[in-house]
Design an enzyme around this catalytic site. Structure first.
Site, PDB file in Angstrom:
ATOM      1  N   PRO A  36       0.788  -1.229   0.000  1.00 12.67           N
ATOM      2  CA  PRO A  36       0.000   0.000   0.000  1.00 12.67           C
ATOM      3  C   PRO A  36       0.822   1.283   0.000  1.00 12.67           C
ATOM      4  O   PRO A  36       1.811   1.400   0.730  1.00 12.67           O
ATOM      5  CB  PRO A  36      -0.852  -0.106   1.276  1.00 12.67           C
ATOM      6  CG  PRO A  36      -0.256  -1.207   2.064  1.00 12.67           C
ATOM      7  CD  PRO A  36       0.445  -2.114   1.108  1.00 12.67           C
ATOM      8  N   ASN A  37       0.366   2.191  -0.821  1.00  8.41           N
ATOM      9  CA  ASN A  37       0.893   3.553  -0.949  1.00  8.41           C
ATOM     10  C   ASN A  37       2.208   3.648  -1.724  1.00  8.41           C
ATOM     11  O   ASN A  37       2.652   4.743  -2.052  1.00  8.41           O
ATOM     12  CB  ASN A  37       1.041   4.230   0.427  1.00  8.41           C
ATOM     13  CG  ASN A  37      -0.301   4.392   1.103  1.00  8.41           C
ATOM     14  OD1 ASN A  37      -1.218   4.930   0.499  1.00  8.41           O
ATOM     15  ND2 ASN A  37      -0.441   3.903   2.324  1.00  8.41           N
ATOM     16  N   ARG A  55       5.702  12.172  -3.082  1.00  6.76           N
ATOM     17  CA  ARG A  55       5.683  12.792  -1.753  1.00  6.76           C
ATOM     18  C   ARG A  55       6.782  12.176  -0.901  1.00  6.76           C
ATOM     19  O   ARG A  55       7.321  11.131  -1.227  1.00  6.76           O
ATOM     20  CB  ARG A  55       4.343  12.528  -1.063  1.00  6.76           C
ATOM     21  CG  ARG A  55       3.175  13.320  -1.630  1.00  6.76           C
ATOM     22  CD  ARG A  55       1.888  12.934  -0.908  1.00  6.76           C
ATOM     23  NE  ARG A  55       2.085  12.842   0.538  1.00  6.76           N
ATOM     24  CZ  ARG A  55       1.578  11.882   1.332  1.00  6.76           C
ATOM     25  NH1 ARG A  55       0.864  10.915   0.829  1.00  6.76           N
ATOM     26  NH2 ARG A  55       1.802  11.891   2.626  1.00  6.76           N
ATOM     27  N   TYR A 100      11.587   8.333   0.917  1.00 10.76           N
ATOM     28  CA  TYR A 100      11.426   7.321  -0.123  1.00 10.76           C
ATOM     29  C   TYR A 100      12.054   7.687  -1.466  1.00 10.76           C
ATOM     30  O   TYR A 100      11.877   6.951  -2.438  1.00 10.76           O
ATOM     31  CB  TYR A 100       9.924   7.033  -0.324  1.00 10.76           C
ATOM     32  CG  TYR A 100       9.224   6.602   0.941  1.00 10.76           C
ATOM     33  CD1 TYR A 100       9.614   5.459   1.616  1.00 10.76           C
ATOM     34  CD2 TYR A 100       8.174   7.347   1.478  1.00 10.76           C
ATOM     35  CE1 TYR A 100       8.986   5.055   2.782  1.00 10.76           C
ATOM     36  CE2 TYR A 100       7.524   6.948   2.645  1.00 10.76           C
ATOM     37  CZ  TYR A 100       7.945   5.808   3.288  1.00 10.76           C
ATOM     38  OH  TYR A 100       7.323   5.402   4.440  1.00 10.76           O
ATOM     39  N   ASN A 149       8.015  -5.880  -0.699  1.00  9.00           N
ATOM     40  CA  ASN A 149       7.883  -4.746   0.215  1.00  9.00           C
ATOM     41  C   ASN A 149       6.392  -4.615   0.517  1.00  9.00           C
ATOM     42  O   ASN A 149       5.641  -4.020  -0.261  1.00  9.00           O
ATOM     43  CB  ASN A 149       8.423  -3.454  -0.404  1.00  9.00           C
ATOM     44  CG  ASN A 149       8.384  -2.292   0.588  1.00  9.00           C
ATOM     45  OD1 ASN A 149       7.756  -2.388   1.641  1.00  9.00           O
ATOM     46  ND2 ASN A 149       9.056  -1.202   0.252  1.00  9.00           N
ATOM     47  N   ALA A 183       3.110  -0.958   4.924  1.00 13.42           N
ATOM     48  CA  ALA A 183       2.540  -0.975   6.281  1.00 13.42           C
ATOM     49  C   ALA A 183       2.035  -2.361   6.689  1.00 13.42           C
ATOM     50  O   ALA A 183       2.037  -2.695   7.881  1.00 13.42           O
ATOM     51  CB  ALA A 183       1.415   0.049   6.374  1.00 13.42           C
ATOM     52  N   GLU A 236      12.536  -9.763   1.953  1.00 14.17           N
ATOM     53  CA  GLU A 236      11.779  -8.583   2.403  1.00 14.17           C
ATOM     54  C   GLU A 236      12.634  -7.329   2.178  1.00 14.17           C
ATOM     55  O   GLU A 236      13.824  -7.326   2.523  1.00 14.17           O
ATOM     56  CB  GLU A 236      11.458  -8.728   3.894  1.00 14.17           C
ATOM     57  CG  GLU A 236      10.709  -7.538   4.479  1.00 14.17           C
ATOM     58  CD  GLU A 236      10.452  -7.679   5.986  1.00 14.17           C
ATOM     59  OE1 GLU A 236      11.182  -8.442   6.652  1.00 14.17           O
ATOM     60  OE2 GLU A 236       9.530  -7.012   6.471  1.00 14.17           O
ATOM     61  N   HIS A 275      12.647  -2.964   2.588  1.00 11.80           N
ATOM     62  CA  HIS A 275      12.065  -1.675   2.968  1.00 11.80           C
ATOM     63  C   HIS A 275      12.980  -0.578   2.454  1.00 11.80           C
ATOM     64  O   HIS A 275      14.208  -0.658   2.645  1.00 11.80           O
ATOM     65  CB  HIS A 275      11.899  -1.559   4.489  1.00 11.80           C
ATOM     66  CG  HIS A 275      10.923  -2.555   5.008  1.00 11.80           C
ATOM     67  ND1 HIS A 275       9.565  -2.394   4.852  1.00 11.80           N
ATOM     68  CD2 HIS A 275      11.106  -3.747   5.607  1.00 11.80           C
ATOM     69  CE1 HIS A 275       8.952  -3.448   5.353  1.00 11.80           C
ATOM     70  NE2 HIS A 275       9.859  -4.284   5.817  1.00 11.80           N
ATOM     71  N   ARG A 293      12.963   4.596  12.633  1.00  2.70           N
ATOM     72  CA  ARG A 293      11.665   5.277  12.599  1.00  2.70           C
ATOM     73  C   ARG A 293      10.850   4.888  13.848  1.00  2.70           C
ATOM     74  O   ARG A 293      11.401   4.425  14.835  1.00  2.70           O
ATOM     75  CB  ARG A 293      10.962   4.935  11.287  1.00  2.70           C
ATOM     76  CG  ARG A 293      11.779   5.395  10.063  1.00  2.70           C
ATOM     77  CD  ARG A 293      11.068   5.137   8.767  1.00  2.70           C
ATOM     78  NE  ARG A 293       9.838   5.908   8.667  1.00  2.70           N
ATOM     79  CZ  ARG A 293       8.923   5.730   7.711  1.00  2.70           C
ATOM     80  NH1 ARG A 293       9.117   4.811   6.769  1.00  2.70           N
ATOM     81  NH2 ARG A 293       7.833   6.466   7.676  1.00  2.70           N
TER      82      ARG A 293
HETATM   83  O1  CA2 Z   1      10.408   1.851   3.955  1.00  2.00           O
HETATM   84  C1  CA2 Z   1       9.578   1.151   3.371  1.00  2.00           C
HETATM   85  O2  CA2 Z   1       9.758   0.663   2.265  1.00  2.00           O
HETATM   86  C2  CA2 Z   1       8.208   0.911   4.021  1.00  2.00           C
HETATM   87  O3  CA2 Z   1       7.799  -0.414   3.717  1.00  2.00           O
HETATM   88  C3  CA2 Z   1       7.269   1.933   3.400  1.00  2.00           C
HETATM   89  C4  CA2 Z   1       5.863   1.925   4.036  1.00  2.00           C
HETATM   90  C5  CA2 Z   1       5.957   2.006   5.560  1.00  2.00           C
HETATM   91  O4  CA2 Z   1       4.661   1.845   6.107  1.00  2.00           O
HETATM   92  C6  CA2 Z   1       6.870   0.948   6.135  1.00  2.00           C
HETATM   93  O5  CA2 Z   1       6.942   1.100   7.529  1.00  2.00           O
HETATM   94  C7  CA2 Z   1       8.267   1.052   5.537  1.00  2.00           C
HETATM   95  C8  CA2 Z   1       5.048   3.131   3.543  1.00  2.00           C
HETATM   96  C9  CA2 Z   1       4.975   3.290   2.069  1.00  2.00           C
HETATM   97  C10 CA2 Z   1       4.415   4.642   1.749  1.00  2.00           C
HETATM   98  O6  CA2 Z   1       4.977   5.058   0.523  1.00  2.00           O
HETATM   99  C11 CA2 Z   1       4.845   6.367   0.154  1.00  2.00           C
HETATM  100  C12 CA2 Z   1       5.615   6.778  -0.897  1.00  2.00           C
HETATM  101  C13 CA2 Z   1       5.553   8.074  -1.315  1.00  2.00           C
HETATM  102  C14 CA2 Z   1       4.685   8.959  -0.709  1.00  2.00           C
HETATM  103  C15 CA2 Z   1       3.910   8.541   0.338  1.00  2.00           C
HETATM  104  C16 CA2 Z   1       3.974   7.231   0.778  1.00  2.00           C
END
Ligand code: CA2
Length: 138
Positions: free
Chosen positions: A9-10, A17, A22, A69, A72, A93, A95, A102
């Site tokens: 997700p996301n 953003r 990221y 990946n 969340a 896995e 991230h 974090r």
């Molecule tokens: O660091 C990672 O790859 C995470 O898997 C990213 C997840 C986060 O919930 C994990 O704890 C760590 C969140 C992905 C959100 O991605 C976005 C990318 C651009 C803008 C907003 C969100």
């Protein structure tokens, strides 16, 4: 050799953003830069837990390894963790951010104990390193 990258997700918002966490590249742009001799790379992204579980289950039929990946869901989903355990191909896995630098709730992942290994905090490079690892095992 055929490898499946699954993003949760996301991660479809990558490059739009939070570049400090990221990066500023979209995943589709990054994918175009990935080339490994004799390797076919497939990509699946979903914001829906059940779709990710189905993709993990089906990967055993067509792929030799998975780079996952789960975003969340890594911290919440026993269903995704069980799907990883249910397949007999290696899952790495990844991230993008360093989840250990974090919030505390990101320090635990249900996937880490089910995967062959975890890469965190190395940005998109982590996906490339995960693929190199899978290739080294063939
Ligand atoms: O660091 C990672 O790859 C995470 O898997 C990213 C997840 C986060 O919930 C994990 O704890 C760590 C969140 C992905 C959100 O991605 C976005 C990318 C651009 C803008 C907003 C969100």
């Amino acid at each position: 050799m055929r490898i499946l990258i699954i993003n949760g997700p996301n991660l479809n918002l990558l490059g739009t953003r939070e570049p400090e966490l990221y990066g500023s590249q979209s995943f589709e742009e990054f994918l175009k830069t990935l080339h490994f001799d004799g390797v076919e790379i497939d990509y699946f992204q979903s914001n829906i837990e059940g779709e990710m579980i189905t993709a993990i289950q089906n990967s055993r039929l067509h792929h030799d390894g998975v780079v996952l990946n789960a975003a969340a869901y890594s911290h919440t989903s026993i269903g995704i963790a069980d799907a990883v355990t249910a397949i007999d191909i290696p899952v790495v896995e990844v991230h993008i951010s360093n989840i250990y630098r974090r919030e505390n709730f990101r320090h635990f992942t249900y996937l880490a104990s089910r995967c062959v290994g975890t890469i965190a905090g190395l940005g998109l490079k982590g996906y490339e390193l995960a693929i190199l690892y899978l290739l080294s095992q063939k």
